[in-house]
Scaffold this motif. Structure first.
Motif, PDB file in Angstrom:
ATOM      1  N   GLU A 112      43.189  47.310  37.356  1.00 25.55           N
ATOM      2  CA  GLU A 112      41.841  46.997  36.945  1.00 25.55           C
ATOM      3  C   GLU A 112      41.605  46.372  35.904  1.00 25.55           C
ATOM      4  O   GLU A 112      40.879  45.332  35.385  1.00 25.55           O
ATOM      5  N   LYS A 113      42.157  47.139  34.699  1.00 22.36           N
ATOM      6  CA  LYS A 113      41.753  46.693  33.429  1.00 22.36           C
ATOM      7  C   LYS A 113      42.686  45.391  33.037  1.00 22.36           C
ATOM      8  O   LYS A 113      42.152  44.583  32.213  1.00 22.36           O
ATOM      9  N   ALA A 116      40.714  42.468  35.248  1.00 24.74           N
ATOM     10  CA  ALA A 116      39.171  42.402  35.099  1.00 24.74           C
ATOM     11  C   ALA A 116      38.404  42.220  36.448  1.00 24.74           C
ATOM     12  O   ALA A 116      37.405  41.239  36.386  1.00 24.74           O
ATOM     13  N   GLY A 117      38.507  43.111  37.306  1.00 25.89           N
ATOM     14  CA  GLY A 117      37.606  43.201  38.474  1.00 25.89           C
ATOM     15  C   GLY A 117      38.087  42.177  39.506  1.00 25.89           C
ATOM     16  O   GLY A 117      37.212  41.908  40.392  1.00 25.89           O
ATOM     17  N   ARG A 118      39.104  41.396  39.321  1.00 26.30           N
ATOM     18  CA  ARG A 118      39.300  40.380  40.536  1.00 26.30           C
ATOM     19  C   ARG A 118      39.891  41.008  41.724  1.00 26.30           C
ATOM     20  O   ARG A 118      40.161  40.192  42.601  1.00 26.30           O
TER      21      ARG A 118
END
Length: 145
Positions: A112-113, A116-118
């Motif tokens: 996730e890092k 970025a939330g994709r």
């Protein structure tokens, strides 16, 4: 176990049929993963008429709903596995004896890092040899020399 399978099928909004229940029973009884063809051969022992396309369709419906897991083998063959663990986890797959072990580790937080939330979904499967098969492989290598 039959009531558990009925509850799974109801939860997926799938009609409870003897063949669907039998597919779950076969996979649960395997103790490892099985190919669609292997499931089909076992179903043919129980039912007069069952087609391979029906088996593929049902396996895909059950996998899409999360009732069974897809096992992607290095030989590019797709296998299926019944896992009773409904918690988020991944699998370690033995390429020799077909045993599948639950792995509680998930690298999603780190992933996730990086993206970025994709992320919409993820699959993690580790392939190798279980302790017993690893030991047997080592023993057979020692016998050669």
């Amino acid at each position: 176990m039959s009531q558990q399978f009925d509850a799974i099928l109801r939860g997926l909004k799938l009609k409870i049929t003897p063949k669907r229940r039998a597919i779950l029973e076969i996979l649960a009884g395997e103790g490892g993963y099985a190919s669609p063809e292997e499931v089909w051969h076992q179903l043919k022992l129980r039912f007069d008429r069952v087609g391979l396309p029906t088996v593929y369709r049902n396996l895909e419906e059950l996998a899409t709903g999360g009732a069974i897991s897809k096992i992607i083998h290095p030989n590019r063959q797709l296998y299926y596995y019944y896992c009773g663990n409904r918690e988020h986890h991944h699998h370690f797959v033995c390429l020799s004896c077909r045993r599948v072990e639950d792995v509680a580790f998930c690298a999603l937080a780190e992933l996730e890092k990086a993206v970025a939330g994709r992320i919409v979904s993820h699959v993690f499967q580790a392939n190798g040899y279980c302790r017993e098969c690893s030991q047997n492989r080592e023993d057979s290598l020692c016998d050669v020399g």
